[in-house]
Every structure is written in structure tokens, then in C-alpha cells.
Design a protein around this motif. Structure first.
Motif, mmCIF file in Angstrom:
data_model
loop_
_atom_site.group_PDB
_atom_site.id
_atom_site.type_symbol
_atom_site.label_atom_id
_atom_site.label_comp_id
_atom_site.label_asym_id
_atom_site.label_seq_id
_atom_site.Cartn_x
_atom_site.Cartn_y
_atom_site.Cartn_z
ATOM 1 N N ASP A 1 7.828 -5.044 1.109
ATOM 2 C CA ASP A 1 6.658 -4.260 0.717
ATOM 3 C C ASP A 1 6.741 -2.814 1.202
ATOM 4 O OD1 ASP A 1 4.143 -3.919 -0.440
ATOM 5 O OD2 ASP A 1 3.080 -4.481 1.379
ATOM 6 N N LYS B 1 9.637 -3.357 -3.275
ATOM 7 C CA LYS B 1 8.392 -2.770 -3.775
ATOM 8 C C LYS B 1 8.262 -1.339 -3.268
ATOM 9 C CE LYS B 1 4.814 -5.444 -4.286
ATOM 10 N NZ LYS B 1 3.655 -6.319 -3.994
ATOM 11 N N ASP C 1 6.292 1.978 -2.855
ATOM 12 C CA ASP C 1 4.912 2.468 -2.817
ATOM 13 C C ASP C 1 4.897 3.863 -3.432
ATOM 14 O OD1 ASP C 1 2.430 3.572 -2.197
ATOM 15 O OD2 ASP C 1 2.301 2.521 -0.270
ATOM 16 N N GLU D 1 4.710 0.024 -7.032
ATOM 17 C CA GLU D 1 3.340 -0.422 -6.828
ATOM 18 C C GLU D 1 2.410 0.776 -6.677
ATOM 19 O OE1 GLU D 1 2.829 -2.772 -3.270
ATOM 20 O OE2 GLU D 1 4.136 -1.469 -2.109
ATOM 21 N N LYS D 2 1.126 0.532 -6.876
ATOM 22 C CA LYS D 2 0.089 1.568 -6.807
ATOM 23 C C LYS D 2 0.299 2.622 -7.894
ATOM 24 C CE LYS D 2 -0.381 0.651 -1.915
ATOM 25 N NZ LYS D 2 -0.097 1.106 -0.565
ATOM 26 N N GLN E 1 3.055 -2.502 -10.634
ATOM 27 C CA GLN E 1 1.723 -2.966 -10.271
ATOM 28 C C GLN E 1 0.845 -1.735 -10.111
ATOM 29 O OE1 GLN E 1 2.455 -4.935 -6.509
ATOM 30 N NE2 GLN E 1 2.461 -6.954 -7.442
#
Length: 192
Positions: free
Chosen positions: A90, A113, A115, A141-142, A161
Motif C-alpha cells: 500500500d 499500490k 498513492d 489509488e486515490k 481506485q
């Protein structure tokens, strides 16, 4: 010390409660349908037998960026990979400190992932070169805008995502709050 044991209980209990609620009360099909679901795991939960009760066909174990990589964690990840578990890492920002800290587990990661809110786009093209030797898929993501989507798709992301695609739905269900060890032991007994 007391603070560390409290953190262990909070992290392990939180992960376990999510798994119990999804599996027993809400229902995996209602939450994820036929897709993979991600469940956050921190090092203490990863080292317990409770993690073995998570259905590996439906969940990706998402290692938090705060996890401390050591020989015990690496061996546990290898053991769980052999059992068929998938792993995501993450909140990757791809700076040198991140790369140095997690490079030892990159061969066992299925999904990295990224960010999008902490990626420095001025440095990202150079940083992503360090990732080309590994077989994981990239997930942004985000992602909140078309520009973010286009940028990360252009730079090799296969999964995305974020609010650009959908807002999260809050699912409510009445649930019992069983002690996690006993519930996971029962699940293991039933599976066996």
C-alpha cells in the motif's frame, strides 16, 4: 511495552473484525461480487494463524506502508505465497527510501499500490525505472480526475481506485462481535 501491545490488539482486532463481518455477516458476494477484495494487514496480524482463515481466492493481503520488513516478515510472506495468498503493498511513493525499505519483498508482491496524491510526477518517470524488473501489477489509488487517470495509465498502471470511478458505499449490517480467535478457529475446523 503497554503501548506496543495496545497497538497489536487494535491492528489485529481491526483486521479480524473486518474479515468476520464480511465473511459472516455481510457476505463476500454482497461486498466484492466476483472481484478480489483487499484487506489491510499489519505485521502482527500477518504473523498470527488468524490470517490463514482469510479466503485466499477472494482477498489480497494488503501490506501497510508502515510494516517493518525483517527476516521474520519476509519468511512469513514467502510461506503465505506458497499457500496461494496474494499480496499488495500500500501507499507506494517510489522515492529512494521507499524502494530501499521494500525492495526485499518486491518479488513476492502481486500489486503495488501507487498513492497518486504523494507521487512526485516530476520524478516518477525516473523512479518507475527501478520497478521494471519486478512482476507486480501497478495500481493507482486515490485517482480523482481524468488527468490523474490518463497520467497513471500512460505510465504502466493496470488497475485504478478512487473517487473518479465511484464513491464508496457504506454497508450496514447487524453483527455479533465474537472474539476473533474462537471464530477463526471454528472457521478452520469447518473448512477441515
Amino acid at each position: 511495552n503497554g503501548l506496543e501491545s495496545a497497538k497489536f490488539e487494535d491492528g489485529a482486532t481491526a483486521s479480524t473484525r473486518v474479515a468476520i463481518n464480511v465473511l459472516n455477516h455481510i457476505g463476500l458476494h454482497q461486498v466484492a461480487s466476483d472481484k478480489l477484495a483487499f484487506i489491510n494487514v499489519e505485521e502482527n496480524f500477518l504473523l498470527t494463524d488468524a490470517v490463514l482463515s482469510i479466503p485466499k481466492e477472494h482477498f489480497v493481503l494488503e501490506l501497510l506502508e508502515t510494516i517493518k520488513i525483517n527476516d521474520e516478515i519476509i519468511q512469513r510472506i514467502i510461506e503465505l505465497k506458497k499457500l496461494g495468498f496474494q499480496f499488495a503493498l500500500d501507499d507506494a511513493n517510489c522515492n529512494l527510501k521507499f524502494l530501499e525499505n521494500f525492495k526485499s519483498i518486491f518479488n513476492y508482491i502481486d500489486i503495488l499500490k501507487l498513492d497518486s496524491t504523494i507521487i512526485d510526477k516530476n520524478k516518477f518517470e525516473k523512479q518507475i525505472e527501478h520497478l521494471k524488473d519486478f512482476n507486480f501489477q501497478l495500481l493507482a489509488e486515490k485517482v480523482e480526475t481524468q488527468d490523474d487517470f490518463d497520467y497513471f495509465k500512460k505510465h504502466g498502471c493496470s488497475y485504478f481506485q478512487g473517487y473518479f470511478f465511484a464513491k464508496p458505499d457504506l454497508m450496514k449490517q447487524k453483527a455479533l462481535d465474537p472474539m476473533y480467535k474462537e471464530v477463526f478457529q471454528l472457521i478452520n475446523l469447518l473448512e477441515n
